[in-house]
Design a protein around this motif. Structure first.
Motif, PDB file in Angstrom:
ATOM      1  N   GLU A 174      -4.302  99.018  78.028  1.00  0.00           N
ATOM      2  CA  GLU A 174      -3.307  98.880  78.455  1.00  0.00           C
ATOM      3  C   GLU A 174      -2.093  98.719  77.139  1.00  0.00           C
ATOM      4  O   GLU A 174      -0.812 100.047  78.138  1.00  0.00           O
ATOM      5  CB  GLU A 174      -2.290  97.862  79.779  1.00  0.00           C
ATOM      6  CG  GLU A 174      -3.508  98.797  81.364  1.00  0.00           C
ATOM      7  CD  GLU A 174      -4.364  97.077  80.968  1.00  0.00           C
ATOM      8  OE1 GLU A 174      -4.815  97.057  80.447  1.00  0.00           O
ATOM      9  OE2 GLU A 174      -5.693  97.717  82.281  1.00  0.00           O
ATOM     10  N   VAL A 175      -2.089  97.113  76.688  1.00  0.00           N
ATOM     11  CA  VAL A 175      -0.661  97.230  75.459  1.00  0.00           C
ATOM     12  C   VAL A 175      -0.705  98.409  74.775  1.00  0.00           C
ATOM     13  O   VAL A 175       0.372  98.950  74.534  1.00  0.00           O
ATOM     14  CB  VAL A 175      -1.410  96.445  74.658  1.00  0.00           C
ATOM     15  CG1 VAL A 175      -2.498  96.427  73.715  1.00  0.00           C
ATOM     16  CG2 VAL A 175       0.092  95.792  73.867  1.00  0.00           C
ATOM     17  N   SER A 176      -1.813  99.631  74.996  1.00  0.00           N
ATOM     18  CA  SER A 176      -1.641 100.336  73.804  1.00  0.00           C
ATOM     19  C   SER A 176      -1.085 102.004  74.370  1.00  0.00           C
ATOM     20  O   SER A 176      -0.553 102.766  74.008  1.00  0.00           O
ATOM     21  CB  SER A 176      -2.961 101.387  73.037  1.00  0.00           C
ATOM     22  OG  SER A 176      -4.033 101.281  74.308  1.00  0.00           O
ATOM     23  N   ALA A 177      -0.714 101.561  75.699  1.00  0.00           N
ATOM     24  CA  ALA A 177       0.062 102.712  76.410  1.00  0.00           C
ATOM     25  C   ALA A 177       2.001 103.019  75.419  1.00  0.00           C
ATOM     26  O   ALA A 177       2.200 103.662  75.252  1.00  0.00           O
ATOM     27  CB  ALA A 177       0.176 102.929  77.574  1.00  0.00           C
ATOM     28  N   ALA A 178       2.330 101.576  74.882  1.00  0.00           N
ATOM     29  CA  ALA A 178       2.943 102.261  73.425  1.00  0.00           C
ATOM     30  C   ALA A 178       3.519 103.218  72.842  1.00  0.00           C
ATOM     31  O   ALA A 178       4.353 104.140  72.511  1.00  0.00           O
ATOM     32  CB  ALA A 178       3.440 101.268  72.737  1.00  0.00           C
ATOM     33  N   GLU A 179       2.113 103.560  72.437  1.00  0.00           N
ATOM     34  CA  GLU A 179       2.272 104.709  71.951  1.00  0.00           C
ATOM     35  C   GLU A 179       2.351 105.591  72.572  1.00  0.00           C
ATOM     36  O   GLU A 179       2.388 107.309  71.871  1.00  0.00           O
ATOM     37  CB  GLU A 179       0.098 105.015  71.244  1.00  0.00           C
ATOM     38  CG  GLU A 179      -0.763 104.091  70.086  1.00  0.00           C
ATOM     39  CD  GLU A 179      -2.264 103.756  70.416  1.00  0.00           C
ATOM     40  OE1 GLU A 179      -1.742 102.736  69.762  1.00  0.00           O
ATOM     41  OE2 GLU A 179      -2.123 104.150  70.666  1.00  0.00           O
ATOM     42  N   TRP A 180       2.364 106.133  73.885  1.00  0.00           N
ATOM     43  CA  TRP A 180       2.949 107.770  74.907  1.00  0.00           C
ATOM     44  C   TRP A 180       4.132 107.533  73.998  1.00  0.00           C
ATOM     45  O   TRP A 180       4.911 109.122  74.099  1.00  0.00           O
ATOM     46  CB  TRP A 180       2.878 107.038  75.772  1.00  0.00           C
ATOM     47  CG  TRP A 180       1.089 106.746  76.050  1.00  0.00           C
ATOM     48  CD1 TRP A 180       0.421 107.260  75.914  1.00  0.00           C
ATOM     49  CD2 TRP A 180       1.160 106.714  77.767  1.00  0.00           C
ATOM     50  NE1 TRP A 180      -1.288 106.911  77.027  1.00  0.00           N
ATOM     51  CE2 TRP A 180       0.115 106.510  77.900  1.00  0.00           C
ATOM     52  CE3 TRP A 180       1.842 105.807  79.116  1.00  0.00           C
ATOM     53  CZ2 TRP A 180      -0.503 106.222  79.158  1.00  0.00           C
ATOM     54  CZ3 TRP A 180       1.342 105.654  80.229  1.00  0.00           C
ATOM     55  CH2 TRP A 180      -0.338 105.807  79.798  1.00  0.00           C
ATOM     56  N   LEU A 181       5.185 106.884  73.180  1.00  0.00           N
ATOM     57  CA  LEU A 181       6.101 107.168  72.955  1.00  0.00           C
ATOM     58  C   LEU A 181       6.489 108.084  71.951  1.00  0.00           C
ATOM     59  O   LEU A 181       7.267 108.877  71.872  1.00  0.00           O
ATOM     60  CB  LEU A 181       7.127 105.948  71.958  1.00  0.00           C
ATOM     61  CG  LEU A 181       7.392 104.795  72.168  1.00  0.00           C
ATOM     62  CD1 LEU A 181       7.754 103.912  71.394  1.00  0.00           C
ATOM     63  CD2 LEU A 181       8.673 104.589  72.877  1.00  0.00           C
ATOM     64  N   LEU A 182       5.133 108.028  71.301  1.00  0.00           N
ATOM     65  CA  LEU A 182       5.267 109.825  70.196  1.00  0.00           C
ATOM     66  C   LEU A 182       5.009 111.098  71.496  1.00  0.00           C
ATOM     67  O   LEU A 182       5.375 112.337  70.848  1.00  0.00           O
ATOM     68  CB  LEU A 182       4.154 109.623  69.173  1.00  0.00           C
ATOM     69  CG  LEU A 182       4.239 108.269  67.951  1.00  0.00           C
ATOM     70  CD1 LEU A 182       3.487 108.707  67.336  1.00  0.00           C
ATOM     71  CD2 LEU A 182       5.661 108.486  67.798  1.00  0.00           C
ATOM     72  N   PHE A 183       4.867 111.125  72.236  1.00  0.00           N
ATOM     73  CA  PHE A 183       4.443 112.116  73.455  1.00  0.00           C
ATOM     74  C   PHE A 183       5.747 112.244  73.958  1.00  0.00           C
ATOM     75  O   PHE A 183       5.141 113.107  74.921  1.00  0.00           O
ATOM     76  CB  PHE A 183       3.233 112.082  73.799  1.00  0.00           C
ATOM     77  CG  PHE A 183       1.619 111.434  72.906  1.00  0.00           C
ATOM     78  CD1 PHE A 183       2.034 112.471  72.200  1.00  0.00           C
ATOM     79  CD2 PHE A 183       1.546 110.716  72.839  1.00  0.00           C
ATOM     80  CE1 PHE A 183       0.777 112.756  71.299  1.00  0.00           C
ATOM     81  CE2 PHE A 183       0.650 110.518  71.694  1.00  0.00           C
ATOM     82  CZ  PHE A 183      -0.089 111.533  71.142  1.00  0.00           C
ATOM     83  N   LEU A 184       6.477 111.622  74.843  1.00  0.00           N
ATOM     84  CA  LEU A 184       7.762 111.711  75.366  1.00  0.00           C
ATOM     85  C   LEU A 184       8.091 112.816  75.357  1.00  0.00           C
ATOM     86  O   LEU A 184       8.814 113.924  74.404  1.00  0.00           O
ATOM     87  CB  LEU A 184       8.170 110.344  75.781  1.00  0.00           C
ATOM     88  CG  LEU A 184       7.582 108.872  76.013  1.00  0.00           C
ATOM     89  CD1 LEU A 184       8.923 107.930  76.025  1.00  0.00           C
ATOM     90  CD2 LEU A 184       7.002 109.461  76.704  1.00  0.00           C
ATOM     91  N   PRO A 185       8.315 113.696  75.904  1.00  0.00           N
ATOM     92  CA  PRO A 185       9.324 115.468  76.230  1.00  0.00           C
ATOM     93  C   PRO A 185      10.665 114.839  75.562  1.00  0.00           C
ATOM     94  O   PRO A 185      11.341 115.274  77.079  1.00  0.00           O
ATOM     95  CB  PRO A 185       8.887 116.178  77.114  1.00  0.00           C
ATOM     96  CG  PRO A 185       8.633 114.817  77.807  1.00  0.00           C
ATOM     97  CD  PRO A 185       7.886 113.229  77.799  1.00  0.00           C
ATOM     98  N   LEU A 186      10.965 113.841  74.606  1.00  0.00           N
ATOM     99  CA  LEU A 186      11.977 113.481  74.814  1.00  0.00           C
ATOM    100  C   LEU A 186      13.474 115.778  74.697  1.00  0.00           C
ATOM    101  O   LEU A 186      14.055 114.602  74.712  1.00  0.00           O
ATOM    102  CB  LEU A 186      12.700 112.974  73.493  1.00  0.00           C
ATOM    103  CG  LEU A 186      11.847 111.267  73.374  1.00  0.00           C
ATOM    104  CD1 LEU A 186      12.040 110.816  72.487  1.00  0.00           C
ATOM    105  CD2 LEU A 186      12.505 110.903  74.938  1.00  0.00           C
ATOM    106  N   ILE A 187      12.461 115.863  74.391  1.00  0.00           N
ATOM    107  CA  ILE A 187      13.554 116.904  73.476  1.00  0.00           C
ATOM    108  C   ILE A 187      13.809 118.130  75.324  1.00  0.00           C
ATOM    109  O   ILE A 187      15.448 119.024  74.283  1.00  0.00           O
ATOM    110  CB  ILE A 187      12.165 118.502  72.805  1.00  0.00           C
ATOM    111  CG1 ILE A 187      13.280 119.173  72.079  1.00  0.00           C
ATOM    112  CG2 ILE A 187      11.819 119.051  73.615  1.00  0.00           C
ATOM    113  CD1 ILE A 187      12.772 120.196  71.024  1.00  0.00           C
ATOM    114  N   TYR A 188      13.730 117.934  76.293  1.00  0.00           N
ATOM    115  CA  TYR A 188      13.919 118.484  77.204  1.00  0.00           C
ATOM    116  C   TYR A 188      15.371 117.549  77.700  1.00  0.00           C
ATOM    117  O   TYR A 188      15.602 117.565  78.504  1.00  0.00           O
ATOM    118  CB  TYR A 188      12.975 118.176  78.471  1.00  0.00           C
ATOM    119  CG  TYR A 188      12.187 119.236  77.714  1.00  0.00           C
ATOM    120  CD1 TYR A 188      12.143 120.866  77.652  1.00  0.00           C
ATOM    121  CD2 TYR A 188      10.928 118.675  77.869  1.00  0.00           C
ATOM    122  CE1 TYR A 188      10.996 121.344  77.417  1.00  0.00           C
ATOM    123  CE2 TYR A 188       9.447 119.676  76.848  1.00  0.00           C
ATOM    124  CZ  TYR A 188      10.060 120.726  77.037  1.00  0.00           C
ATOM    125  OH  TYR A 188       8.932 121.883  76.463  1.00  0.00           O
TER     126      TYR A 188
END
Lengths: 406, 178
Positions: A300-314
């Motif tokens: 579960e701890v590696s979920a921090a890697e999702w940071l790079l996939f977050l749709p921040l552009i919207y």
């Protein structure tokens, strides 16, 4: 680990009476340089000879009749294969495979030669795909990482050739590469290195497809997340890490790209943004797959890697800043994992990512406002200070004698 | 000796793989050789293009009249063809025996008269005022270092091409026009 290192450190262990002199000698003999076969030498040799064969053909030796030229290349190819098989069968595995590799490169040379003989621009990437498939068959036959890598390279060249020369993306090449070499990793040889190489190729081909189709750059995150989520389901930890490295690199670079080229003032959001009604559901679905995998494998701890996939552009505003923060947090996460897993390599990667992100943030935020020379001086000072700080931290870690291989 | 039999099996398999490669090269070369023998010869005009990307190593890049189609030559209903689409271009012979593009279709025309041939090409891009098409005949290999001379004349030449009854086409020679 190098023999020199063992030699030097081992003396200290003897001094501190951790090991006896005799044990030290025995440990040293384990790292006898002569026992390590020079695996890379035949491979480099093979690549050089292969390139020689190709350039020999490319030089267009008109003095020899065409039919004879073809006969020479066929004879050379068959000769390399036969010699390679002979050597491999007699226990000279590395050298044998190297010669098989030259045989494979010669086959490609033969295809190029036929093209030259008849002034063909060929009629598609078909012949090159046949070449790649041949490499794949040889990979299965000899269980060789080198032949695996050669096949991957050939498929990538075939794809570039297809898009640049024929203006078509070859789904056939992509499918054959993924199925053939993916199956090899899955069933024949579960190697972290091969997983990494295959995924790097898949990311390259995704990039080619997106550029070729003129799709919005953001779409690259979808194949990246697809591979990443698949990696979450892999049982072995180091396999998952190798599997997910390439998609993470792609996502990180996408973040960098957005920070550098996105400009709120110009309002060029639309040239980056994918159609949200299509993009977001796919993204969420893949994140769910990833989450399920992480939960199942207790990572579960590696979920921090999702940071790079977050749709921040919207986000309605501050897009660049959000991406910068994501890149920073990700770098810090890698550093933190490196320390807590006591894995030197990860610490080094985290350090580099952190410094790199700092420089991007600095360049992006100050270039317009600062005198050029001041820009460089302050930037340099920031870098020096950062590297001093991170190095001190790292050295302290290493000198605590905790360095494990992982 | 099981290990020996495994190795023997492997070398047998390698033999098959190598034979297949040799066969592939021979068939590939043979089919184009045959196209040169049994094909119908046509002559095509080249046109000058931006000279910057004409010489690319040891070959000369040729651009034909039929490489740039006027939009009105597109005879299918609906929109102009997109990048990557396959098109069939009908060429008609003039009194000097040189073939010029007449019309383009999305499917192969059933039959054409004796003074016409059909070439299969792929759309490179659509510039609006012209549809750029590639046929796989855009390259002419020359001995190393001799391309510069030919490059100067490549925009105004007649290229002799042979088209096989089964569709393969290849260049058999270049000559100066006029």
């Amino acid at each position: 680990m190098s023999k020199k290192w063992v030699e030097r450190e081992g003396l200290r262990w003897v001094e501190q009476q951790i090991v006896t002199r005799e044990q030290y000698e025995r440990i040293l003999s384990l790292y006898d340089g002569k026992k390590q076969s020079p695996g890379l030498l035949p491979i480099f040799g093979s690549i050089l000879v292969g390139l020689g064969v190709l350039s020999f053909i490319a030089a267009n030796w008109q003095d020899i009749a065409e039919g004879l030229r073809l006969a020479i290349i066929i004879a050379a190819m068959a000769g390399f294969y036969a010699a390679g098989e002979r050597l491999a069968a007699r226990g000279q595995e590395k050298l044998g495979i190297a010669l098989i590799g030259i045989g494979l490169i010669s086959f490609g040379g033969g295809i190029v030669l036929v093209g030259q003989m008849f002034h063909l621009l060929a009629t598609g990437a078909g012949a090159m795909i046949v070449w790649g498939v041949t490499g794949m068959v040889l990979t299965y036959l000899y269980r060789s990482r080198y032949l695996f890598t050669l096949s991957l390279i050939i498929f990538n060249i075939a794809q570039l050739y297809s898009t640049i020369s024929f203006h078509t993306f070859s789904y056939t090449a992509l499918a054959l590469m993924t199925a053939g070499l993916g199956f090899y990793i899955w069933k024949v040889r579960q190697s972290a290195l091969l997983m990494w190489l295959l995924n790097v190729s898949l990311m390259i081909q995704s990039l080619i497809l997106i550029v070729f189709m003129d799709w919005k750059p953001l779409w690259i995150l979808i194949p990246a997340l697809l591979l990443y989520a698949a990696g979450d389901w892999l049982g072995q930890r180091d396999h998952a890490g190798a599997f997910q490295a390439a998609p993470l690199i792609a996502a990180f670079l996408m973040g960098v790209f957005l920070v550098l080229f996105y400009d709120e003032a110009y309002g060029n959001l639309d040239s980056f943004r994918a159609d949200a009604s299509l993009y977001l559901p796919v993204l969420l679905a893949l994140l769910a797959v990833s989450a399920a995998g992480k939960y199942r494998r207790k990572r579960e701890v590696s979920a921090a890697e999702w940071l790079l996939f977050l749709p921040l552009i919207y986000s309605p505003a501050l897009v660049e800043l959000l991406y910068l923060v994501a890149l920073f947090l990700f770098s810090l996460y890698v550093l933190w994992r490196g320390y807590s897993e006591e894995w030197g390599f990860k610490i080094n990667v985290g350090t580099v990512l952190f410094i790199f992100t700092t420089m991007i943030a600095y360049g992006k935020l100050t270039w317009d406002f600062m005198d050029k020379s001041l820009f460089f001086v302050i930037g340099g000072v920031i870098l020096l200070a950062l590297s001093w700080f991170l190095n001190r931290r790292r050295r302290r870690f290493f000198s605590e004698g905790k360095e494990g291989e992982r | 000796m099981t290990e020996r039999s495994v190795l023997k099996k492997r070398s047998g398999k390698l033999g098959i793989v190598v034979a297949a490669q040799i066969l592939f090269l021979l068939v590939l070369a043979g089919s184009y050789w045959a196209a040169g023998v049994w094909g119908r010869e046509i002559r095509l005009h080249t046109i000058p293009v931006d000279p910057r990307d004409m010489l690319y190593g040891d070959y000369v890049t040729l651009t034909y009249e039929m490489s740039r189609l006027k939009p009105e030559m597109w005879k299918e209903a609906g929109k102009a063809p997109k990048k990557g689409d396959v098109v069939y271009v009908v060429l008609m012979q003039d009194k000097d025996g040189v073939f010029h593009p007449e019309a383009a279709y999305g499917a192969k025309p059933a039959s054409v008269s004796g003074d016409m041939v059909v070439m299969k090409g792929r759309v490179e891009y659509d510039m609006g005022e012209a549809i750029a098409v590639r046929y796989g005949l855009e390259r002419y290999y020359v001995p190393e270092g001799t391309g510069k001379e030919l490059e100067k004349r490549a925009g105004d030449m007649v290229v002799r091409v042979k088209i096989a009854p089964w569709g393969q086409a290849r260049i058999v020679g270049l000559e100066s026009s006029g």
